[in-house]
Design a protein around this motif. Structure first.
Motif, PDB file in Angstrom:
ATOM      1  N   LEU A 144       5.779  14.311 124.168  1.00  0.00           N
ATOM      2  CA  LEU A 144       6.568  15.373 123.590  1.00  0.00           C
ATOM      3  C   LEU A 144       6.668  15.182 121.958  1.00  0.00           C
ATOM      4  CD1 LEU A 144       9.263  16.551 126.230  1.00  0.00           C
ATOM      5  CD2 LEU A 144       7.110  17.916 125.428  1.00  0.00           C
ATOM      6  N   GLY A 145       6.734  13.906 121.682  1.00  0.00           N
ATOM      7  CA  GLY A 145       7.061  13.591 120.380  1.00  0.00           C
ATOM      8  C   GLY A 145       5.692  13.689 119.306  1.00  0.00           C
ATOM      9  N   LEU A 146       4.745  14.086 119.885  1.00  0.00           N
ATOM     10  CA  LEU A 146       3.386  14.406 119.118  1.00  0.00           C
ATOM     11  C   LEU A 146       3.647  15.696 118.277  1.00  0.00           C
ATOM     12  CD1 LEU A 146       0.614  13.853 121.536  1.00  0.00           C
ATOM     13  CD2 LEU A 146       1.116  12.236 119.620  1.00  0.00           C
ATOM     14  N   VAL A 147       4.869  16.263 118.549  1.00  0.00           N
ATOM     15  CA  VAL A 147       5.196  17.645 117.652  1.00  0.00           C
ATOM     16  C   VAL A 147       5.391  17.243 116.045  1.00  0.00           C
ATOM     17  CG1 VAL A 147       7.657  17.413 118.190  1.00  0.00           C
ATOM     18  CG2 VAL A 147       6.725  19.639 117.384  1.00  0.00           C
ATOM     19  N   THR A 148       5.765  16.017 116.038  1.00  0.00           N
ATOM     20  CA  THR A 148       5.915  15.252 114.776  1.00  0.00           C
ATOM     21  C   THR A 148       4.763  15.216 113.907  1.00  0.00           C
ATOM     22  OG1 THR A 148       5.807  12.900 115.567  1.00  0.00           O
ATOM     23  CG2 THR A 148       8.224  13.815 115.543  1.00  0.00           C
ATOM     24  N   ILE A 149       3.732  15.412 114.623  1.00  0.00           N
ATOM     25  CA  ILE A 149       2.380  15.559 113.528  1.00  0.00           C
ATOM     26  C   ILE A 149       2.567  16.820 112.677  1.00  0.00           C
ATOM     27  CG2 ILE A 149      -0.166  16.165 113.824  1.00  0.00           C
ATOM     28  CD1 ILE A 149      -0.110  14.236 116.276  1.00  0.00           C
ATOM     29  N   ALA A 150       3.578  17.910 112.876  1.00  0.00           N
ATOM     30  CA  ALA A 150       3.875  18.939 112.226  1.00  0.00           C
ATOM     31  C   ALA A 150       3.830  18.332 110.565  1.00  0.00           C
ATOM     32  CB  ALA A 150       4.909  19.535 112.841  1.00  0.00           C
ATOM     33  N   PHE A 151       4.463  17.068 110.558  1.00  0.00           N
ATOM     34  CA  PHE A 151       4.572  16.499 109.092  1.00  0.00           C
ATOM     35  C   PHE A 151       3.505  16.315 108.353  1.00  0.00           C
ATOM     36  CE2 PHE A 151       8.950  15.883 110.728  1.00  0.00           C
ATOM     37  CZ  PHE A 151       9.878  16.451 110.106  1.00  0.00           C
ATOM     38  N   VAL A 152       2.585  15.874 109.141  1.00  0.00           N
ATOM     39  CA  VAL A 152       1.084  15.794 108.614  1.00  0.00           C
ATOM     40  C   VAL A 152       0.534  16.956 108.098  1.00  0.00           C
ATOM     41  CG1 VAL A 152      -1.039  14.625 108.776  1.00  0.00           C
ATOM     42  CG2 VAL A 152       0.504  13.786 110.066  1.00  0.00           C
ATOM     43  N   VAL A 153       0.589  17.885 108.996  1.00  0.00           N
ATOM     44  CA  VAL A 153       0.179  19.423 108.666  1.00  0.00           C
ATOM     45  C   VAL A 153       0.761  19.941 107.343  1.00  0.00           C
ATOM     46  CG1 VAL A 153      -0.137  21.752 109.317  1.00  0.00           C
ATOM     47  CG2 VAL A 153      -0.251  19.838 110.834  1.00  0.00           C
ATOM     48  N   SER A 262       9.871  23.980 106.361  1.00  0.00           N
ATOM     49  CA  SER A 262       9.869  25.228 106.095  1.00  0.00           C
ATOM     50  C   SER A 262       9.385  25.866 104.769  1.00  0.00           C
ATOM     51  CB  SER A 262      11.431  25.864 106.298  1.00  0.00           C
ATOM     52  OG  SER A 262      11.904  25.519 105.089  1.00  0.00           O
ATOM     53  N   THR A 263       9.394  24.910 103.924  1.00  0.00           N
ATOM     54  CA  THR A 263       8.624  25.148 102.606  1.00  0.00           C
ATOM     55  C   THR A 263       7.208  25.378 102.868  1.00  0.00           C
ATOM     56  OG1 THR A 263      10.548  24.462 101.150  1.00  0.00           O
ATOM     57  CG2 THR A 263       8.243  24.652 100.315  1.00  0.00           C
ATOM     58  N   PRO A 264       6.571  24.496 103.237  1.00  0.00           N
ATOM     59  CA  PRO A 264       4.892  24.558 103.570  1.00  0.00           C
ATOM     60  C   PRO A 264       4.393  25.391 104.658  1.00  0.00           C
ATOM     61  CG  PRO A 264       5.605  22.434 104.108  1.00  0.00           C
ATOM     62  CD  PRO A 264       6.814  23.121 103.782  1.00  0.00           C
ATOM     63  N   LEU A 265       5.358  25.542 105.801  1.00  0.00           N
ATOM     64  CA  LEU A 265       5.090  26.291 106.905  1.00  0.00           C
ATOM     65  C   LEU A 265       5.734  27.651 107.363  1.00  0.00           C
ATOM     66  CD1 LEU A 265       4.396  22.867 109.260  1.00  0.00           C
ATOM     67  CD2 LEU A 265       2.683  24.387 107.951  1.00  0.00           C
ATOM     68  N   GLY A 266       6.761  27.851 106.741  1.00  0.00           N
ATOM     69  CA  GLY A 266       7.601  29.056 106.877  1.00  0.00           C
ATOM     70  C   GLY A 266       8.447  28.949 108.173  1.00  0.00           C
ATOM     71  N   ARG A 267       8.680  29.879 108.640  1.00  0.00           N
ATOM     72  CA  ARG A 267       9.557  30.027 109.822  1.00  0.00           C
ATOM     73  C   ARG A 267       9.384  29.262 111.003  1.00  0.00           C
ATOM     74  NH1 ARG A 267      13.834  33.722 111.962  1.00  0.00           N
ATOM     75  NH2 ARG A 267      14.058  34.795 109.635  1.00  0.00           N
ATOM     76  N   ALA A 268       7.992  29.076 111.197  1.00  0.00           N
ATOM     77  CA  ALA A 268       7.518  28.227 112.157  1.00  0.00           C
ATOM     78  C   ALA A 268       7.642  26.708 111.764  1.00  0.00           C
ATOM     79  CB  ALA A 268       5.926  28.323 112.228  1.00  0.00           C
ATOM     80  N   GLY A 269       7.500  26.399 110.561  1.00  0.00           N
ATOM     81  CA  GLY A 269       7.782  24.939 110.084  1.00  0.00           C
ATOM     82  C   GLY A 269       9.312  24.770 110.389  1.00  0.00           C
ATOM     83  N   PHE A 270      10.245  25.815 110.260  1.00  0.00           N
ATOM     84  CA  PHE A 270      11.789  25.288 110.431  1.00  0.00           C
ATOM     85  C   PHE A 270      11.887  24.909 111.953  1.00  0.00           C
ATOM     86  CE2 PHE A 270      15.590  26.887 112.384  1.00  0.00           C
ATOM     87  CZ  PHE A 270      16.568  26.159 111.671  1.00  0.00           C
ATOM     88  N   TRP A 271      11.314  25.765 112.784  1.00  0.00           N
ATOM     89  CA  TRP A 271      11.390  25.591 114.068  1.00  0.00           C
ATOM     90  C   TRP A 271      10.690  24.036 114.556  1.00  0.00           C
ATOM     91  CZ3 TRP A 271      15.374  27.319 116.508  1.00  0.00           C
ATOM     92  CH2 TRP A 271      15.826  28.597 116.236  1.00  0.00           C
ATOM     93  N   LEU A 272       9.393  24.024 114.082  1.00  0.00           N
ATOM     94  CA  LEU A 272       8.770  22.633 114.287  1.00  0.00           C
ATOM     95  C   LEU A 272       9.619  21.445 114.016  1.00  0.00           C
ATOM     96  CD1 LEU A 272       5.171  23.471 113.048  1.00  0.00           C
ATOM     97  CD2 LEU A 272       5.912  22.897 115.488  1.00  0.00           C
ATOM     98  N   PHE A 273      10.285  21.730 112.663  1.00  0.00           N
ATOM     99  CA  PHE A 273      11.339  20.643 112.362  1.00  0.00           C
ATOM    100  C   PHE A 273      12.654  20.130 113.531  1.00  0.00           C
ATOM    101  CE2 PHE A 273      15.235  19.027 110.674  1.00  0.00           C
ATOM    102  CZ  PHE A 273      15.023  17.838 110.000  1.00  0.00           C
ATOM    103  N   VAL A 274      12.942  21.622 113.700  1.00  0.00           N
ATOM    104  CA  VAL A 274      14.173  21.403 114.934  1.00  0.00           C
ATOM    105  C   VAL A 274      13.663  20.698 116.223  1.00  0.00           C
ATOM    106  CG1 VAL A 274      15.566  22.786 116.472  1.00  0.00           C
ATOM    107  CG2 VAL A 274      15.256  23.196 113.968  1.00  0.00           C
ATOM    108  N   ALA A 275      12.310  21.115 116.504  1.00  0.00           N
ATOM    109  CA  ALA A 275      11.717  20.545 117.727  1.00  0.00           C
ATOM    110  C   ALA A 275      11.519  18.955 117.534  1.00  0.00           C
ATOM    111  CB  ALA A 275      10.490  21.158 118.196  1.00  0.00           C
ATOM    112  N   SER A 276      10.962  18.616 116.208  1.00  0.00           N
ATOM    113  CA  SER A 276      10.715  17.340 115.849  1.00  0.00           C
ATOM    114  C   SER A 276      11.931  16.629 116.035  1.00  0.00           C
ATOM    115  CB  SER A 276      10.036  17.047 114.621  1.00  0.00           C
ATOM    116  OG  SER A 276       8.732  17.890 114.571  1.00  0.00           O
ATOM    117  N   LEU A 277      12.906  16.815 115.376  1.00  0.00           N
ATOM    118  CA  LEU A 277      14.275  15.966 115.294  1.00  0.00           C
ATOM    119  C   LEU A 277      14.897  15.887 116.832  1.00  0.00           C
ATOM    120  CD1 LEU A 277      16.536  14.928 113.610  1.00  0.00           C
ATOM    121  CD2 LEU A 277      17.659  17.174 113.534  1.00  0.00           C
ATOM    122  N   GLY A 278      14.650  17.327 117.465  1.00  0.00           N
ATOM    123  CA  GLY A 278      15.456  17.117 118.840  1.00  0.00           C
ATOM    124  C   GLY A 278      14.691  16.241 119.707  1.00  0.00           C
ATOM    125  N   VAL A 279      13.328  16.381 119.851  1.00  0.00           N
ATOM    126  CA  VAL A 279      12.377  15.614 120.737  1.00  0.00           C
ATOM    127  C   VAL A 279      12.461  14.340 120.265  1.00  0.00           C
ATOM    128  CG1 VAL A 279       9.988  15.424 121.398  1.00  0.00           C
ATOM    129  CG2 VAL A 279      11.200  17.613 121.576  1.00  0.00           C
TER     130      VAL A 279
END
Lengths: 404, 86
Positions: A144-153, A262-279
């Motif tokens: 589940l922690g693979l969601v943190t790859i969002a930071f590379v994107v 949220s700056t590079p990925l918009g609203r999806a980026g915000f939720w990806l951050f929340v998921a990354s932090l939580g997971v």
């Protein structure tokens, strides 16, 4: 074929399990405060933790001892109390920070204060430990922690300049605020070289019944998993440099960090951050609570094992059952989550010699390792990073605490 | 053996004195630090507003971040006043 699968799974686990509240917060602070200048601290931490994880796995595979078990046997119970207290204390603080991280992710998603979420978050961790097996805890949380790859994107979308990233690998003197620079550097090293990582890994290798046939898997997992995991921490730093540093924003509160995605990925980026932090924090919380139970149970020779039913290892189960609510109470009491995270990471760096030197002695003992004892490179690398981090922490922590 | 211990104590004492004396920041340094923190929170508030306006942040979180920025700004202004007062 199965070995290749093991290596792939190990690398994925390393990537997914690397980022937690410590590496996230310290990398974000470093990027916001000093641009790409502190990437070397992440690199140093990654090199050190890759060596330590490999050693812990090798000890388990060759001697079939976990780290606390071997330490108690080799040095005696009186000596063992020093690493037990040091690792136990910093692990408890890091556990409190991880529970705070899960609670903050829930606050960002719901608007309800993290102080309200802390106890339910700890209860969820406890429930999974009580009901789950070692495989679920180790592999499930890391996948589940693979969601943190969002930071590379995010870093790619922000066009982080590769030349600056490479230049950051070379240590340079700070241009401003030296106390904060060195404090952030030791916090990053502390976040990367958390003792829970290699203590947990050694217990896991024994739970998975590794033998000498796993030495290659162990080496590949440690080197590649930690390197790719460290790459995500570098991506966090790069996002912070591109989003916050250029606008003169320093990270003083967690509420500033979601802006990295949220700056590079918009609203999806915000939720990806929340998921990354939580997971990421939930996964780390599971591992640290379990590692605390391993540490105490193995150190005192109690029956232990996440694959056993709770009643079959009652004292082992009792340790994480007590540690989790106590750790949650730190957040309930209102301790600032970012301060708690950063201070616990710096204290981890300070305690490194106490946790690392006994491991090095064991790794050079042919009675435990036979022909697989350490070479001089791994001894020198780990000892140098630990001692340097400890000395810098000794100077930087009082300066930072009194300065702020 | 005893001389070594005395030397070690002196080195530790010297280190502690150096650390403590280095911590006493001048009013100018404190004012400079508070001004940088104030600018940081002002920039945070602007960025949160921009991100919310373009729909990158949910309303609930934008309010939390704006509140944090406001608290941070007020604290930095207070520190700046304290550092500037004689």
């Amino acid at each position: 074929m199965s070995k290749l699968l093991e290596i792939a799974l190990g690398i994925v686990t390393g990537i997914g399990g690397f980022l937690e509240t410590g590496s996230l917060a310290t990398s974000a602070q470093a990027g916001a405060g000093f641009g790409f200048q502190l990437i070397w601290a992440i690199a140093l931490g990654v090199i050190c933790i890759a060596f330590l994880v490999e050693m812990a796995g090798r000890l388990a595979a060759v001697s079939h001892h976990t780290l606390p078990d071997a330490m108690r046997e080799r040095f005696g119970i009186r000596f063992f109390l020093a690493p037990l207290v040091a690792v136990g204390l910093v692990s408890f603080l890091v556990l409190a920070a991880e529970i705070g991280g899960v609670a903050l992710a829930l606050q960002f998603a719901s608007g309800v204060s993290y102080r309200v979420w802390a106890l339910p978050a700890a209860a969820a961790v406890w429930l999974l430990l009580w009901k789950g097996t070692f495989g679920v805890v180790e592999k499930g949380a890391s996948l589940l922690g693979l969601v943190t790859i969002a930071f590379v994107v995010g870093a790619v979308r922000l066009h982080a300049p590769l030349a600056d990233v490479v230049a950051g690998l070379l240590p340079t003197a700070p241009e401003h605020d030296p106390a904060r620079y060195w404090f952030t550097a030791v916090s990053i090293i502390g976040a990367s070289v958390s003792p829970y990582l290699f203590y947990f890994y050694s217990a896991g290798a024994v739970e998975d019944e590794w033998d000498e046939g796993y030495l290659g898997v162990n080496r590949a997992t440690a080197a590649l998993g930690m390197t790719f995991g460290g790459g995500i921490a570098v991506a966090v730093l790069a996002c912070a440099a591109m989003v916050l540093h250029v606008r003169g924003i320093q990270v003083d509160r967690y509420e500033q960090i979601p802006l990295l995605l949220s700056t590079p990925l918009g609203r999806a980026g915000f939720w990806l951050f929340v998921a990354s932090l939580g997971v990421a924090c939930f996964g780390a919380g599971l591992e640290i609570a379990l590692q605390l139970a391993y540490l105490v149970a193995q150190g005192f020779g109690w029956r232990w094992g996440e694959n056993l039913r709770p009643r079959e290892a009652a004292r082992f189960t009792l340790v994480y059952t007590l540690a989790l609510p106590l750790a949650a109470l730190v957040s309930v009491a209102g301790m600032d989550p970012l301060k708690l995270t950063v201070i616990s990471m710096a204290l981890t760096a300070l305690s490194l010699p106490v946790t690392v030197v006994p491991l090095l002695v064991l790794m050079n003992d042919p009675l435990y390792l036979g022909e697989h004892t350490n070479g001089w490179i791994s001894n020198a690398a780990v000892l140098a990073v630990s001692v340097i981090a400890c000395i810098v922490a000794l100077v930087a922590i009082p300066l930072q605490l009194m300065g702020s | 053996m005893r001389r070594g211990r005395v030397f070690a104590h002196r080195v530790a004492l010297l280190g502690a004195v150096a650390a403590v004396s280095a911590c006493g920041k001048s009013p100018e340094a404190r004012a400079k630090e508070a001004a940088a923190t104030l600018r940081s929170w002002q920039a945070t508030a602007r960025l949160v507003e921009e991100e919310h306006a373009r729909g990158a942040l949910p309303r609930e979180f934008a309010a939390q971040a704006a509140r944090a920025a406001e608290q941070g700004r007020a604290k930095a202004e207070q520190q700046l006043r304290q550092a500037s007062s004689p």
